[in-house]
Scaffold this motif. Structure first.
Motif, PDB file in Angstrom:
ATOM      1  N   GLY A 169       0.815  -1.211   0.000  1.00  0.00           N
ATOM      2  CA  GLY A 169       0.000   0.000   0.000  1.00  0.00           C
ATOM      3  C   GLY A 169       0.845   1.255   0.000  1.00  0.00           C
ATOM      4  N   ILE A 170       1.948   1.243   0.762  1.00  0.00           N
ATOM      5  CA  ILE A 170       2.842   2.399   0.798  1.00  0.00           C
ATOM      6  C   ILE A 170       3.493   2.607  -0.567  1.00  0.00           C
ATOM      7  CG2 ILE A 170       4.952   3.326   1.822  1.00  0.00           C
ATOM      8  CD1 ILE A 170       4.138   1.706   4.380  1.00  0.00           C
ATOM      9  N   LYS A 172       2.373   1.669  -3.443  1.00  0.00           N
ATOM     10  CA  LYS A 172       1.365   2.127  -4.391  1.00  0.00           C
ATOM     11  C   LYS A 172       1.157   3.631  -4.262  1.00  0.00           C
ATOM     12  CE  LYS A 172      -3.431   1.341  -5.837  1.00  0.00           C
ATOM     13  NZ  LYS A 172      -4.675   0.561  -5.581  1.00  0.00           N
ATOM     14  N   TYR A 173       1.091   4.119  -3.028  1.00  0.00           N
ATOM     15  CA  TYR A 173       0.945   5.556  -2.804  1.00  0.00           C
ATOM     16  C   TYR A 173       2.144   6.317  -3.358  1.00  0.00           C
ATOM     17  CZ  TYR A 173       1.067  10.017  -0.342  1.00  0.00           C
ATOM     18  OH  TYR A 173       1.173  11.354  -0.043  1.00  0.00           O
ATOM     19  N   LYS A 177       0.998   8.425  -6.467  1.00  0.00           N
ATOM     20  CA  LYS A 177       0.619   9.760  -6.001  1.00  0.00           C
ATOM     21  C   LYS A 177       1.814  10.683  -5.807  1.00  0.00           C
ATOM     22  CE  LYS A 177      -3.823   8.777  -5.628  1.00  0.00           C
ATOM     23  NZ  LYS A 177      -4.850   9.449  -6.460  1.00  0.00           N
TER      24      LYS A 177
END
Length: 280
Positions: A169-170, A172-173, A177
């Protein structure tokens, strides 16, 4: 002496925990009292294991408080079972976890363990938990390798994703982003912090360059060596693997040194003390 303490789940503690009754060769260690209406009340104990004092105590206290509430609500809803939560403070320290283990493993009323809270202390006692057939459910021990500490083990359980899932998740961010060209990776050299930052996050960073990797002493106060290395690296982001106290100090010292890189951390820094420690 090995105790037959394998458990069947009977309820949920704080949405993340263990409520159990024994099944074993000795019939368990249940006691009972009269419920006031002529029926017997079965009495059981669960050991809560984790930090109640020390640098990362808040993370343990919040879990403990949730467990207390769940036990209270369970006892109010059941006339025939009474659960007692016994508390054992490890300070989150793998070196202290075995001495606390000696206390609750010797208590025949303890049927299972809520915790240990942290990955390092879990690893330190997991072989002994397995040897004694004492089932554990952790709300927060996320190191990926914990299920393999005892090959074929039966007692280890947790109720949250491991560090590989968190790192995904990290990453992916970061990739979708923030999109930094480079990142500085700092960790506290614990089973959790290093495991999350180095073992799990770094392999998932894709094209993001790791500008520097630094380890700090979470009990230390001066992180100038790591801060200077991060500043010299020119990294556009900093990821810290570790707990909130050191994370706050590190963030403040980075800002004071003029580092403008975006600071990111994992669930170990999720506490209000991180904000105050960072000087925000």
């Amino acid at each position: 002496m090995k105790h037959a303490r394998y458990l069947r789940i009977a309820g949920v503690l704080a949405g993340l925990s263990l409520l159990a009754a024994a099944c074993g060769d000795d019939g368990g260690s249940e006691s009972s009292t009269d419920d006031g209406g002529g029926g017997e009340v079965a009495e059981y104990s669960i050991a809560w294991v984790g930090p109640l004092t020390g640098d990362a105590a808040n993370l343990g206290i919040l879990i403990r408080d949730g467990a207390r509430l769940a036990v209270e609500e369970f006892n109010e809803a059941h006339d025939d079972i009474e659960i007692t939560l016994e508390e054992f403070d490890t300070q989150g320290d793998p070196a202290q976890a075995p001495s606390q283990f000696d206390k609750y493993v010797a208590d025949d009323k303890v049927l299972g363990v809520l915790g240990p809270a942290f990955s390092g202390e879990t690893k330190a006692v997991l072989p002994q938990l397995e040897e004694n057939g004492l089932v554990m459910v952790s709300a927060s021990a996320t190191n990926v390798a914990l299920p393999d500490v005892v090959p074929g083990g039966r007692v280890f359980h947790r109720v949250l994703p491991d560090d590989n899932a968190q790192a995904a998740g990290i990453a992916k961010y970061l990739n979708a982003k923030l999109k930094p060209s480079s990142i500085a990776v700092v960790h506290d050299n614990t089973e959790y912090g290093k495991g999350l930052a180095v073992d799990q996050l770094v392999p998932q960073l894709g094209d993001t360059k790791v500008a520097t990797t630094q380890a700090i002493d979470p009990k230390g106060q001066d992180y100038s060596a790591a801060v200077n290395a991060v500043k010299s690296s020119g990294a556009e982001a900093v990821f810290y693997g570790g707990y909130y106290e050191a994370a706050g100090r590190l963030r403040k010292q980075l800002v004071d040194a003029g580092v403008t890189a975006t600071f990111i951390s994992g669930d170990g820094a999720l506490d209000r003390a991180f904000v105050s420690g960072a000087g925000e």
